[in-house]
Design an enzyme around this catalytic site. Structure first.
Site, PDB file in Angstrom:
ATOM      1  N   ASP A 150      -4.890 -10.889   0.939  1.00  0.00           N
ATOM      2  CA  ASP A 150      -3.335 -11.389   0.114  1.00  0.00           C
ATOM      3  C   ASP A 150      -2.612 -11.268  -0.419  1.00  0.00           C
ATOM      4  OD1 ASP A 150      -0.980 -13.084   1.461  1.00  0.00           O
ATOM      5  OD2 ASP A 150      -2.013 -14.736   0.949  1.00  0.00           O
TER       6      ASP A 150
ATOM      7  N   HIS B  40       4.854   0.067  -1.221  1.00  0.00           N
ATOM      8  CA  HIS B  40       5.670  -0.318   0.550  1.00  0.00           C
ATOM      9  C   HIS B  40       4.596  -1.421   0.563  1.00  0.00           C
ATOM     10  CE1 HIS B  40       3.845   2.467   2.834  1.00  0.00           C
ATOM     11  NE2 HIS B  40       3.931   1.206   3.482  1.00  0.00           N
TER      12      HIS B  40
ATOM     13  N   HIS C 150       1.361  -1.418  -0.106  1.00  0.00           N
ATOM     14  CA  HIS C 150       0.030  -0.003   0.068  1.00  0.00           C
ATOM     15  C   HIS C 150       1.020   1.584   0.015  1.00  0.00           C
ATOM     16  CE1 HIS C 150      -0.203   0.795   4.370  1.00  0.00           C
ATOM     17  NE2 HIS C 150       0.519   0.759   4.701  1.00  0.00           N
TER      18      HIS C 150
ATOM     19  N   GLU D 231      -0.216  -3.831  11.844  1.00  0.00           N
ATOM     20  CA  GLU D 231       0.924  -3.805  10.351  1.00  0.00           C
ATOM     21  C   GLU D 231       2.397  -3.858  10.477  1.00  0.00           C
ATOM     22  OE1 GLU D 231       0.477   0.193   7.375  1.00  0.00           O
ATOM     23  OE2 GLU D 231       1.851   0.132   9.555  1.00  0.00           O
TER      24      GLU D 231
ATOM     25  N   HIS E 210       3.976  -5.291   4.097  1.00  0.00           N
ATOM     26  CA  HIS E 210       3.788  -5.223   4.832  1.00  0.00           C
ATOM     27  C   HIS E 210       3.013  -6.393   4.851  1.00  0.00           C
ATOM     28  CE1 HIS E 210       4.336  -0.927   6.827  1.00  0.00           C
ATOM     29  NE2 HIS E 210       3.263  -0.684   6.196  1.00  0.00           N
TER      30      HIS E 210
ATOM     31  N   CYS F 253       5.835   5.874   4.469  1.00  0.00           N
ATOM     32  CA  CYS F 253       4.245   5.665   3.627  1.00  0.00           C
ATOM     33  C   CYS F 253       4.166   6.096   3.120  1.00  0.00           C
ATOM     34  CB  CYS F 253       3.686   5.096   4.934  1.00  0.00           C
ATOM     35  SG  CYS F 253       3.512   4.109   5.495  1.00  0.00           S
TER      36      CYS F 253
HETATM   37 NI    NI Z   1       2.519   1.527   5.625  1.00  0.00          NI
END
Ligand code: NI
Length: 140
Positions: free
Chosen positions: A81, A41, A16, A128, A43, A35
């Site tokens: 996912d 990037h 995201h 996260e 998580h 972010c």
């Molecule tokens: Ni993030």
């Protein structure tokens, strides 16, 4: 009648970015930090879904954990996912893909299926990173 809280954990990974098109790159960086990176990037998320109820006298279960796992997999893991949360996920379209907002959207998706399985959704914890997580209890 003793109320018990039971929690199921599932994991997914996703990409995201937190970025507002109506802001400059500088302002995005200032507010969202790393972010805001334009090229995304990712998580490794963990979601903890807590259901409350009185254990069934026959099974001893608040909810069958297989049912709860299936609901989370169908409604959360399958759609999220290995996805880009900003681009790939219908129920997140037009929503800033923050952990807070994802938790609220997930609540709305799993509340009714959990009720149909005999439970009452009590809490969602969405992790996260090791250091950052949100908790949502379904309130305003
Ligand atoms: Ni993030």
């Amino acid at each position: 009648m003793k109320t018990v809280y039971i929690t199921r954990r599932e994991t997914f990974n996703a990409a995201h970015k937190l970025y507002r098109e109506d802001w400059s790159d500088e302002k995005n960086l200032e507010v969202f930090g790393k972010c805001s990176n334009k090229n995304w990037h990712g998580h490794n998320f963990a979601i903890y879904v807590t259901v409350k109820g009185v254990p069934n006298p026959e099974t001893g279960f608040v909810i069958n954990l297989k049912d709860l796992s299936d609901i989370i997999n169908d409604e959360v893991i399958e759609p999220l996912d290995h996805k880009n949360l900003n681009l790939d996920v219908l129920f997140l379209k037009g929503i800033m893909a923050s952990t807070e907002n994802i938790a609220v959207q997930v609540w709305d998706r799993i509340k009714t299926p959990i009720e149909k399985a005999g439970g009452v959704l009590s809490k969602i914890k969405l992790v996260e990173t090791e250091n950052n997580f949100v908790e949502y209890y379904g309130g305003e």
